[in-house]
Design a protein around this motif. Structure first.
Motif, mmCIF file in Angstrom:
data_model
loop_
_atom_site.group_PDB
_atom_site.id
_atom_site.type_symbol
_atom_site.label_atom_id
_atom_site.label_comp_id
_atom_site.label_asym_id
_atom_site.label_seq_id
_atom_site.Cartn_x
_atom_site.Cartn_y
_atom_site.Cartn_z
ATOM 1 N N VAL A 112 0.729 -0.936 -0.022
ATOM 2 C CA VAL A 112 -0.035 0.143 0.071
ATOM 3 C C VAL A 112 0.821 1.176 -0.137
ATOM 4 C CG1 VAL A 112 -1.845 1.352 1.178
ATOM 5 C CG2 VAL A 112 -1.767 -1.218 1.281
ATOM 6 N N VAL A 113 0.692 2.028 -0.986
ATOM 7 C CA VAL A 113 1.593 3.316 -1.160
ATOM 8 C C VAL A 113 1.116 4.366 -1.464
ATOM 9 C CG1 VAL A 113 3.438 1.508 -2.023
ATOM 10 C CG2 VAL A 113 2.118 2.708 -3.663
ATOM 11 N N LEU A 114 1.515 5.646 -1.232
ATOM 12 C CA LEU A 114 0.857 6.781 -1.679
ATOM 13 C C LEU A 114 1.252 7.028 -3.047
ATOM 14 C CD1 LEU A 114 2.248 9.281 1.212
ATOM 15 C CD2 LEU A 114 -0.090 8.511 0.919
ATOM 16 N N PHE A 115 0.194 7.625 -3.904
ATOM 17 C CA PHE A 115 0.303 7.906 -5.345
ATOM 18 C C PHE A 115 1.512 8.841 -5.588
ATOM 19 C CE2 PHE A 115 -2.500 9.026 -9.278
ATOM 20 C CZ PHE A 115 -1.620 8.018 -10.160
ATOM 21 N N THR A 116 1.823 9.818 -4.830
ATOM 22 C CA THR A 116 2.722 10.778 -5.089
ATOM 23 C C THR A 116 4.015 10.012 -4.733
ATOM 24 O OG1 THR A 116 2.359 11.421 -2.439
ATOM 25 C CG2 THR A 116 1.395 12.846 -4.159
ATOM 26 N N ASP A 117 4.204 9.089 -4.098
ATOM 27 C CA ASP A 117 5.613 8.356 -4.158
ATOM 28 C C ASP A 117 5.860 8.164 -5.479
ATOM 29 O OD1 ASP A 117 5.439 8.069 -1.387
ATOM 30 O OD2 ASP A 117 5.121 5.884 -1.592
ATOM 31 N N HIS A 118 5.179 8.132 -6.563
ATOM 32 C CA HIS A 118 5.398 7.774 -8.138
ATOM 33 C C HIS A 118 5.783 9.110 -8.601
ATOM 34 C CE1 HIS A 118 4.681 3.601 -7.521
ATOM 35 N NE2 HIS A 118 3.579 3.802 -6.852
ATOM 36 N N ALA A 119 5.716 10.176 -7.848
ATOM 37 C CA ALA A 119 6.306 11.415 -8.652
ATOM 38 C C ALA A 119 6.879 12.532 -7.439
ATOM 39 C CB ALA A 119 4.966 12.237 -9.363
ATOM 40 N N ALA A 124 5.136 16.792 -3.386
ATOM 41 C CA ALA A 124 3.802 16.511 -2.887
ATOM 42 C C ALA A 124 3.859 15.186 -2.055
ATOM 43 C CB ALA A 124 2.576 16.482 -3.927
ATOM 44 N N ARG A 125 2.917 15.198 -0.798
ATOM 45 C CA ARG A 125 2.793 14.041 -0.093
ATOM 46 C C ARG A 125 1.532 13.563 -0.168
ATOM 47 N NH1 ARG A 125 5.814 10.689 0.509
ATOM 48 N NH2 ARG A 125 4.906 9.998 2.573
ATOM 49 N N ALA A 126 0.508 14.291 -1.130
ATOM 50 C CA ALA A 126 -0.800 13.947 -1.059
ATOM 51 C C ALA A 126 -1.288 14.469 -2.228
ATOM 52 C CB ALA A 126 -1.549 14.262 0.135
#
Length: 154
Positions: A112-119, A124-126
């Protein structure tokens, strides 16, 4: 012994709060960016308020202006069973990530990851919720950046 290469996630679920803005937009953008790939893409919300509803009209309009059709999508609530159905679960913010983790079955290791981890270049953190901010284009800019990063890793 040779091991086959890791094919990466084949079933990806995008999760936000109500499943009417950010996560359906992420699903639609990702679907467009990965059109020829054999992926299962879906979206859900941690809340139940909008189950069965189409994405929020202003989000649909903003997405349509960029060539993404979200009209066939319908909101549903995230459940523990989603951990069995998906290889990767992508949260739009820390609150939704925590809500997802509260439903994690014991001994389940689905990432389970944050979408912003991919950019990470965005800082951005959210993905801010345009239902509250009104900034549908800003949300889509960030969603597109995150989707590009995720697609490049598949």
């Amino acid at each position: 012994m040779d091991h086959p290469p890791n094919p990466g996630p084949r079933a990806i679920l995008f999760v936000c709060l109500g499943n009417i803005c950010r996560s359906p937009a992420a699903e639609g953008v990702m679907r467009a960016m990965t059109g020829g790939r054999d992926l299962v893409l879906d979206s859900a919300g941690t809340g139940s308020w909008h189950v069965g509803e189409a994405p929020y009209p202003p989000m649909q309009e903003a997405a349509r202006a960029r060539g993404y059709d979200l009209s066939a999508l319908r909101a549903r609530q995230f459940t523990a069973r989603d951990f069995e159905e998906f290889d990767l679960i992508v949260a739009m913010d820390e609150d939704n990530l925590a809500g997802i983790e509260r439903l994690r079955p014991a001994e389940n290791d689905v990432p389970v990851v944050l979408f912003t981890d991919h950019a990470p270049e965005t800082g951005a953190r959210a993905v801010p919720d345009p239902y509250y901010t009104g900034d549908f284009d800003g949300a889509l800019d960030l969603i597109e950046a995150c989707a590009r990063g995720l697609a490049a890793r598949l």
